[in-house]
Design a protein around this motif. Structure first.
Motif, PDB file in Angstrom:
ATOM      1  N   GLY A 152       0.843  -1.199   0.000  1.00 12.25           N
ATOM      2  CA  GLY A 152       0.000   0.000   0.000  1.00 12.25           C
ATOM      3  C   GLY A 152       0.873   1.242   0.000  1.00 12.25           C
ATOM      4  N   ILE A 153       2.023   1.114   0.675  1.00 11.48           N
ATOM      5  CA  ILE A 153       2.994   2.203   0.768  1.00 11.48           C
ATOM      6  C   ILE A 153       4.362   1.649   0.408  1.00 11.48           C
ATOM      7  N   VAL A 154       5.108   2.419  -0.371  1.00 11.90           N
ATOM      8  CA  VAL A 154       6.491   2.087  -0.692  1.00 11.90           C
ATOM      9  C   VAL A 154       7.369   3.153  -0.047  1.00 11.90           C
ATOM     10  N   ILE A 155       8.311   2.696   0.775  1.00  3.93           N
ATOM     11  CA  ILE A 155       9.325   3.590   1.333  1.00  3.93           C
ATOM     12  C   ILE A 155      10.590   3.323   0.542  1.00  3.93           C
ATOM     13  N   THR A 156      11.162   4.374  -0.002  1.00  3.21           N
ATOM     14  CA  THR A 156      12.320   4.190  -0.861  1.00  3.21           C
ATOM     15  C   THR A 156      13.361   5.271  -0.635  1.00  3.21           C
ATOM     16  N   HIS A 157      14.548   5.005  -1.134  1.00  4.92           N
ATOM     17  CA  HIS A 157      15.585   6.030  -1.184  1.00  4.92           C
ATOM     18  C   HIS A 157      15.183   7.017  -2.281  1.00  4.92           C
ATOM     19  N   GLY A 158      15.997   7.996  -2.547  1.00  4.74           N
ATOM     20  CA  GLY A 158      15.632   9.015  -3.527  1.00  4.74           C
ATOM     21  C   GLY A 158      16.016   8.684  -4.948  1.00  4.74           C
ATOM     22  N   GLY A 159      16.022   7.430  -5.313  1.00  6.20           N
ATOM     23  CA  GLY A 159      16.371   7.031  -6.674  1.00  6.20           C
ATOM     24  C   GLY A 159      15.198   7.214  -7.621  1.00  6.20           C
ATOM     25  N   THR A 160      15.452   7.819  -8.754  1.00  6.57           N
ATOM     26  CA  THR A 160      14.401   8.106  -9.729  1.00  6.57           C
ATOM     27  C   THR A 160      13.676   6.842 -10.167  1.00  6.57           C
ATOM     28  N   GLY A 161      14.409   5.783 -10.477  1.00  8.75           N
ATOM     29  CA  GLY A 161      13.795   4.542 -10.946  1.00  8.75           C
ATOM     30  C   GLY A 161      12.852   3.934  -9.929  1.00  8.75           C
ATOM     31  N   ALA A 162      13.283   3.902  -8.672  1.00  6.04           N
ATOM     32  CA  ALA A 162      12.443   3.327  -7.614  1.00  6.04           C
ATOM     33  C   ALA A 162      11.178   4.162  -7.426  1.00  6.04           C
ATOM     34  N   ILE A 163      11.319   5.469  -7.437  1.00  7.26           N
ATOM     35  CA  ILE A 163      10.158   6.343  -7.246  1.00  7.26           C
ATOM     36  C   ILE A 163       9.184   6.195  -8.407  1.00  7.26           C
TER      37      ILE A 163
ATOM     38  N   LYS B 180       0.801   3.216  -9.054  1.00  5.20           N
ATOM     39  CA  LYS B 180      -0.154   4.002  -8.251  1.00  5.20           C
ATOM     40  C   LYS B 180      -0.025   3.740  -6.749  1.00  5.20           C
ATOM     41  N   LYS B 181       1.211   3.633  -6.282  1.00  5.99           N
ATOM     42  CA  LYS B 181       1.486   3.427  -4.866  1.00  5.99           C
ATOM     43  C   LYS B 181       1.769   4.753  -4.182  1.00  5.99           C
ATOM     44  N   LYS B 182       1.422   4.830  -2.902  1.00  6.54           N
ATOM     45  CA  LYS B 182       1.824   5.976  -2.101  1.00  6.54           C
ATOM     46  C   LYS B 182       3.300   5.781  -1.786  1.00  6.54           C
ATOM     47  N   VAL B 183       4.073   6.837  -1.993  1.00 10.65           N
ATOM     48  CA  VAL B 183       5.523   6.740  -1.851  1.00 10.65           C
ATOM     49  C   VAL B 183       6.015   7.719  -0.792  1.00 10.65           C
ATOM     50  N   ILE B 184       6.824   7.188   0.107  1.00 14.71           N
ATOM     51  CA  ILE B 184       7.594   8.019   1.026  1.00 14.71           C
ATOM     52  C   ILE B 184       9.037   7.867   0.594  1.00 14.71           C
ATOM     53  N   ALA B 185       9.661   8.973   0.205  1.00 14.67           N
ATOM     54  CA  ALA B 185      11.049   8.916  -0.251  1.00 14.67           C
ATOM     55  C   ALA B 185      11.951   9.583   0.781  1.00 14.67           C
ATOM     56  N   VAL B 186      12.980   8.847   1.168  1.00 15.64           N
ATOM     57  CA  VAL B 186      13.979   9.324   2.120  1.00 15.64           C
ATOM     58  C   VAL B 186      15.302   9.407   1.366  1.00 15.64           C
TER      59      VAL B 186
ATOM     60  N   ASN C 126       3.667  17.095  -5.923  1.00 16.26           N
ATOM     61  CA  ASN C 126       2.636  16.374  -5.168  1.00 16.26           C
ATOM     62  C   ASN C 126       2.475  14.929  -5.662  1.00 16.26           C
ATOM     63  N   LEU C 127       3.614  14.296  -5.933  1.00 15.88           N
ATOM     64  CA  LEU C 127       3.596  12.907  -6.371  1.00 15.88           C
ATOM     65  C   LEU C 127       3.986  11.962  -5.240  1.00 15.88           C
ATOM     66  N   ILE C 128       4.782  12.457  -4.301  1.00 16.18           N
ATOM     67  CA  ILE C 128       5.293  11.643  -3.203  1.00 16.18           C
ATOM     68  C   ILE C 128       5.294  12.460  -1.919  1.00 16.18           C
ATOM     69  N   TYR C 129       5.598  11.776  -0.817  1.00 14.55           N
ATOM     70  CA  TYR C 129       5.827  12.447   0.459  1.00 14.55           C
ATOM     71  C   TYR C 129       7.331  12.457   0.709  1.00 14.55           C
ATOM     72  N   GLU C 130       7.881  13.645   0.912  1.00 11.22           N
ATOM     73  CA  GLU C 130       9.305  13.790   1.203  1.00 11.22           C
ATOM     74  C   GLU C 130       9.544  13.586   2.690  1.00 11.22           C
TER      75      GLU C 130
ATOM     76  N   VAL D  16       0.673  10.038   5.350  1.00  7.49           N
ATOM     77  CA  VAL D  16       0.485   9.459   4.016  1.00  7.49           C
ATOM     78  C   VAL D  16      -0.817   8.669   3.920  1.00  7.49           C
ATOM     79  N   GLN D  17      -1.245   8.079   5.027  1.00  4.79           N
ATOM     80  CA  GLN D  17      -2.469   7.267   5.034  1.00  4.79           C
ATOM     81  C   GLN D  17      -3.653   8.030   4.438  1.00  4.79           C
ATOM     82  N   ASN D  18      -3.769   9.312   4.752  1.00  8.50           N
ATOM     83  CA  ASN D  18      -4.936  10.100   4.339  1.00  8.50           C
ATOM     84  C   ASN D  18      -4.637  11.116   3.247  1.00  8.50           C
ATOM     85  N   MET D  19      -3.447  11.114   2.725  1.00 10.72           N
ATOM     86  CA  MET D  19      -3.088  12.097   1.691  1.00 10.72           C
ATOM     87  C   MET D  19      -3.515  11.627   0.311  1.00 10.72           C
ATOM     88  N   GLN D  20      -3.830  12.595  -0.523  1.00 11.30           N
ATOM     89  CA  GLN D  20      -4.102  12.332  -1.930  1.00 11.30           C
ATOM     90  C   GLN D  20      -2.963  12.938  -2.742  1.00 11.30           C
TER      91      GLN D  20
END
Length: 158
Positions: free
Chosen positions: A66-77, A84-90, A115-119, A133-137
């Protein structure tokens, strides 16, 4: 399910893995978690992980998440956004020997500004990021690939 992906470049990202382990141990995260940890040498204690996934395993994990947490790599994001996954990028930081420079901070900021991901620049804020992120669009990702191909084809025809 939360899927963590740290890419395949030869850099560790122990800082992020430890933060998720702390949040899981404290009960702040109670979702199932699976991490593709790459070259990190930290071994999570409170969630499942594998160093590298093959293409199908990676696709399956992304599909399940439901959520993908990823590094800041363009390919992963972009890969997560296309599904159509919610993304948190660190973003990785050079000062922590997580990369050679801080370009990921710039990339993550750009995706966030669109507004594509959560930083999440600070791993200490990851728990709060997961709650928000749970409630963000987020806006839908629109690929420019077809426009680029058309532009190249037009150029070649001339």
């Amino acid at each position: 399910m939360i899927f963590i992906t740290l890419g395949s470049q030869k850099f560790q990202f122990n800082r992020l893995l430890r933060a998720v382990d702390r949040l899981t141990a404290s009960g702040d995260i109670d979702d199932e978690i699976f991490a593709q940890i790459g070259y990190s040498d930290y071994r999570p204690e409170n969630y499942r992980f594998k160093e590298f996934l093959d293409r199908q395993e990676f696709s399956d994990m992304t599909d399940r998440a439901g959520i993908v947490i990823t590094h800041g790599g363009t390919g992963a994001i972009i890969g997560a956004l296309k599904k159509k996954k919610k993304v948190i990028a660190v973003p990785r930081r050079a000062e922590n020997k997580e990369h050679v420079d801080d370009h990921q901070r710039q990339l993550v900021k750009e995706f966030g500004d669109l507004n594509l991901i959560y930083e999440c620049d600070d791993c200490n804020q990851l728990g709060e990021a997961l709650k928000k992120v749970q409630n963000m669009q987020f806006d839908s990702y629109q690929s420019n690939t077809e426009a680029y191909i058309a532009s190249i084809e037009d150029f070649l025809k001339q």
